[in-house]
Design a protein around this motif. Structure first.
Motif, PDB file in Angstrom:
ATOM      1  N   GLU A 138       0.831  -1.203   0.000  1.00 58.15           N
ATOM      2  CA  GLU A 138       0.000   0.000   0.000  1.00 58.15           C
ATOM      3  C   GLU A 138       0.872   1.262   0.000  1.00 58.15           C
ATOM      4  OE1 GLU A 138      -3.629  -0.320   2.448  1.00 58.15           O
ATOM      5  OE2 GLU A 138      -2.724  -2.183   3.159  1.00 58.15           O
ATOM      6  N   GLY A 139       2.093   1.119  -0.476  1.00 57.66           N
ATOM      7  CA  GLY A 139       3.036   2.230  -0.479  1.00 57.66           C
ATOM      8  C   GLY A 139       3.901   2.173   0.767  1.00 57.66           C
ATOM      9  N   ARG A 140       5.096   2.696   0.648  1.00 58.31           N
ATOM     10  CA  ARG A 140       6.102   2.579   1.708  1.00 58.31           C
ATOM     11  C   ARG A 140       5.600   3.020   3.079  1.00 58.31           C
ATOM     12  NH1 ARG A 140      11.463   1.808   1.951  1.00 58.31           N
ATOM     13  NH2 ARG A 140      12.581   2.689   3.723  1.00 58.31           N
ATOM     14  N   ASP A 141       5.045   4.209   3.181  1.00 53.78           N
ATOM     15  CA  ASP A 141       4.635   4.729   4.485  1.00 53.78           C
ATOM     16  C   ASP A 141       3.574   3.845   5.143  1.00 53.78           C
ATOM     17  OD1 ASP A 141       6.410   6.826   4.235  1.00 53.78           O
ATOM     18  OD2 ASP A 141       4.897   8.259   3.558  1.00 53.78           O
ATOM     19  N   ILE A 142       2.581   3.448   4.384  1.00 60.07           N
ATOM     20  CA  ILE A 142       1.523   2.600   4.942  1.00 60.07           C
ATOM     21  C   ILE A 142       2.059   1.205   5.243  1.00 60.07           C
ATOM     22  CG2 ILE A 142      -0.725   1.527   4.470  1.00 60.07           C
ATOM     23  CD1 ILE A 142      -1.463   4.131   2.979  1.00 60.07           C
ATOM     24  N   ASN A 143       2.924   0.670   4.381  1.00 64.42           N
ATOM     25  CA  ASN A 143       3.520  -0.650   4.649  1.00 64.42           C
ATOM     26  C   ASN A 143       4.251  -0.651   5.986  1.00 64.42           C
ATOM     27  OD1 ASN A 143       2.597  -1.484   2.135  1.00 64.42           O
ATOM     28  ND2 ASN A 143       4.602  -1.398   1.154  1.00 64.42           N
ATOM     29  N   LEU A 144       5.027   0.399   6.243  1.00 71.28           N
ATOM     30  CA  LEU A 144       5.795   0.485   7.491  1.00 71.28           C
ATOM     31  C   LEU A 144       4.889   0.710   8.697  1.00 71.28           C
ATOM     32  CD1 LEU A 144       8.850   2.523   6.203  1.00 71.28           C
ATOM     33  CD2 LEU A 144       8.766   0.088   6.760  1.00 71.28           C
ATOM     34  N   ALA A 145       3.878   1.541   8.534  1.00 70.10           N
ATOM     35  CA  ALA A 145       2.931   1.782   9.628  1.00 70.10           C
ATOM     36  C   ALA A 145       2.167   0.508   9.963  1.00 70.10           C
ATOM     37  CB  ALA A 145       1.962   2.898   9.245  1.00 70.10           C
ATOM     38  N   THR A 146       1.734  -0.216   8.944  1.00 68.62           N
ATOM     39  CA  THR A 146       1.002  -1.466   9.157  1.00 68.62           C
ATOM     40  C   THR A 146       1.891  -2.497   9.852  1.00 68.62           C
ATOM     41  OG1 THR A 146      -0.399  -1.074   7.226  1.00 68.62           O
ATOM     42  CG2 THR A 146      -0.219  -3.357   7.979  1.00 68.62           C
ATOM     43  N   ALA A 147       3.129  -2.611   9.412  1.00 59.66           N
ATOM     44  CA  ALA A 147       4.054  -3.568  10.025  1.00 59.66           C
ATOM     45  C   ALA A 147       4.280  -3.246  11.500  1.00 59.66           C
ATOM     46  CB  ALA A 147       5.382  -3.591   9.269  1.00 59.66           C
ATOM     47  N   THR A 148       4.457  -1.975  11.808  1.00 55.99           N
ATOM     48  CA  THR A 148       4.712  -1.558  13.190  1.00 55.99           C
ATOM     49  C   THR A 148       3.513  -1.867  14.081  1.00 55.99           C
ATOM     50  OG1 THR A 148       6.232   0.156  12.444  1.00 55.99           O
ATOM     51  CG2 THR A 148       5.310   0.415  14.655  1.00 55.99           C
ATOM     52  N   THR A 149       2.341  -1.461  13.656  1.00 62.03           N
ATOM     53  CA  THR A 149       1.136  -1.691  14.454  1.00 62.03           C
ATOM     54  C   THR A 149       0.840  -3.181  14.589  1.00 62.03           C
ATOM     55  OG1 THR A 149       0.240   0.446  13.760  1.00 62.03           O
ATOM     56  CG2 THR A 149      -1.325  -1.152  14.661  1.00 62.03           C
ATOM     57  N   THR A 150       0.994  -3.925  13.515  1.00 57.89           N
ATOM     58  CA  THR A 150       0.743  -5.366  13.558  1.00 57.89           C
ATOM     59  C   THR A 150       1.708  -6.049  14.514  1.00 57.89           C
ATOM     60  OG1 THR A 150      -0.104  -5.336  11.297  1.00 57.89           O
ATOM     61  CG2 THR A 150       0.572  -7.479  12.172  1.00 57.89           C
ATOM     62  N   ALA A 151       2.975  -5.661  14.476  1.00 55.57           N
ATOM     63  CA  ALA A 151       3.969  -6.255  15.373  1.00 55.57           C
ATOM     64  C   ALA A 151       3.597  -6.007  16.832  1.00 55.57           C
ATOM     65  CB  ALA A 151       5.359  -5.702  15.076  1.00 55.57           C
ATOM     66  N   LEU A 152       3.198  -4.794  17.154  1.00 53.24           N
ATOM     67  CA  LEU A 152       2.818  -4.461  18.530  1.00 53.24           C
ATOM     68  C   LEU A 152       1.578  -5.245  18.964  1.00 53.24           C
ATOM     69  CD1 LEU A 152       3.381  -0.599  18.434  1.00 53.24           C
ATOM     70  CD2 LEU A 152       4.806  -2.287  19.638  1.00 53.24           C
ATOM     71  N   LYS A 153       0.571  -5.322  18.089  1.00 48.86           N
ATOM     72  CA  LYS A 153      -0.659  -6.061  18.410  1.00 48.86           C
ATOM     73  C   LYS A 153      -0.371  -7.529  18.677  1.00 48.86           C
ATOM     74  CE  LYS A 153      -4.142  -3.492  15.800  1.00 48.86           C
ATOM     75  NZ  LYS A 153      -5.027  -3.544  14.625  1.00 48.86           N
ATOM     76  N   LEU A 154       0.395  -8.137  17.786  1.00 50.01           N
ATOM     77  CA  LEU A 154       0.668  -9.564  17.920  1.00 50.01           C
ATOM     78  C   LEU A 154       1.543  -9.859  19.125  1.00 50.01           C
ATOM     79  CD1 LEU A 154       1.095 -10.546  14.177  1.00 50.01           C
ATOM     80  CD2 LEU A 154      -0.844 -11.024  15.678  1.00 50.01           C
ATOM     81  N   PHE A 155       2.496  -8.989  19.410  1.00 49.26           N
ATOM     82  CA  PHE A 155       3.324  -9.194  20.594  1.00 49.26           C
ATOM     83  C   PHE A 155       2.482  -9.076  21.858  1.00 49.26           C
ATOM     84  CE2 PHE A 155       6.238  -7.615  23.940  1.00 49.26           C
ATOM     85  CZ  PHE A 155       6.947  -8.792  24.117  1.00 49.26           C
ATOM     86  N   LEU A 156       1.566  -8.127  21.896  1.00 49.65           N
ATOM     87  CA  LEU A 156       0.674  -7.989  23.049  1.00 49.65           C
ATOM     88  C   LEU A 156      -0.178  -9.249  23.219  1.00 49.65           C
ATOM     89  CD1 LEU A 156      -0.545  -6.311  25.345  1.00 49.65           C
ATOM     90  CD2 LEU A 156      -2.090  -5.288  23.646  1.00 49.65           C
ATOM     91  N   GLU A 157      -0.727  -9.768  22.129  1.00 49.42           N
ATOM     92  CA  GLU A 157      -1.511 -11.011  22.194  1.00 49.42           C
ATOM     93  C   GLU A 157      -0.641 -12.164  22.702  1.00 49.42           C
ATOM     94  OE1 GLU A 157      -3.315 -11.777  18.378  1.00 49.42           O
ATOM     95  OE2 GLU A 157      -4.334  -9.827  18.388  1.00 49.42           O
ATOM     96  N   PHE A 158       0.601 -12.219  22.233  1.00 45.43           N
ATOM     97  CA  PHE A 158       1.537 -13.252  22.674  1.00 45.43           C
ATOM     98  C   PHE A 158       1.749 -13.169  24.185  1.00 45.43           C
ATOM     99  CE2 PHE A 158       5.985 -14.127  23.836  1.00 45.43           C
ATOM    100  CZ  PHE A 158       6.088 -15.467  23.483  1.00 45.43           C
ATOM    101  N   LEU A 159       1.992 -11.964  24.697  1.00 45.50           N
ATOM    102  CA  LEU A 159       2.212 -11.802  26.140  1.00 45.50           C
ATOM    103  C   LEU A 159       1.001 -12.279  26.933  1.00 45.50           C
ATOM    104  CD1 LEU A 159       3.943  -8.307  26.475  1.00 45.50           C
ATOM    105  CD2 LEU A 159       4.986 -10.569  26.748  1.00 45.50           C
ATOM    106  N   LYS A 160      -0.182 -11.954  26.455  1.00 48.81           N
ATOM    107  CA  LYS A 160      -1.403 -12.394  27.142  1.00 48.81           C
ATOM    108  C   LYS A 160      -1.532 -13.912  27.091  1.00 48.81           C
ATOM    109  CE  LYS A 160      -4.006  -8.135  26.390  1.00 48.81           C
ATOM    110  NZ  LYS A 160      -5.131  -7.524  25.655  1.00 48.81           N
TER     111      LYS A 160
END
Length: 171
Positions: A138-160
């Motif tokens: 979806e373009g560089r900026d959105i790709n990076l934003a999506t990756a960052t948010t997804t990483a944080l979400k999944l790590f939080l789910e992992f911790l839980k």
């Protein structure tokens, strides 16, 4: 940085802060954006030890101990490298958990077999690393934003999931 990332980082803090658990990052294409989100929360220095921006294969090999053969055969944009980045960050930074990202954010860099927008995220501990492959361009900026948010979400789910207990005042 998005409000969503700040909220996710605050929730991660609540699960790590009072429990003596530590976190680090190993980032390639995201260039420190995940670490930036984590340290946006005051008090992050109590559980976030640091991050390695391993933008080149040389740094992945030398600091994160990513296998040279894997990089040669599969490139840096593969699940195996993402897993090795988490394990390498846990070791190099002496942390309980790590989050890693490697991919082609664009607009260039992709290939016919690994197109732009392909980003591997990995997160977990030395013993338990989880991964996900993002594939939308979806373009560089959105790709990076999506990756960052997804990483944080999944790590939080992992911790839980691994039952990192909430701090006393959060129960």
């Amino acid at each position: 940085m998005s409000l969503e990332n700040k909220i996710l980082s605050k929730e991660i803090q609540q699960l790590l802060y009072d429990n003596g658990k530590t976190l680090g990052t190993a980032e390639s294409c995201t260039g420190g954006r995940i670490a930036e989100s984590i340290i946006a929360v005051p008090g992050a220095s109590n559980y976030f030890k640091g991050g390695i921006v391993s933008y080149t294969d040389e740094i992945k090999e030398n600091l994160l101990h990513v296998d040279h053969q894997t990089l040669e055969e599969k490139t840096a944009v593969c699940e195996e490298v993402a897993i090795q980045m988490v394990k390498g960050a846990c070791q190099a930074l002496n942390v309980d958990y790590a989050i890693a990202a490697t991919g082609y954010a664009g607009p260039g860099g992709g290939t016919s077999s690994i197109p732009v927008g392909t980003i591997w995220l990995a997160y977990g501990s030395q013993e338990d690393v989880r991964t996900i492959k993002l594939t939308e361009d979806e373009g560089r900026d959105i790709n990076l934003a999506t990756a960052t948010t997804t990483a944080l979400k999944l790590f939080l789910e992992f911790l839980k999931e691994v039952n990192v207990p909430l701090a006393e005042d959060e129960n």
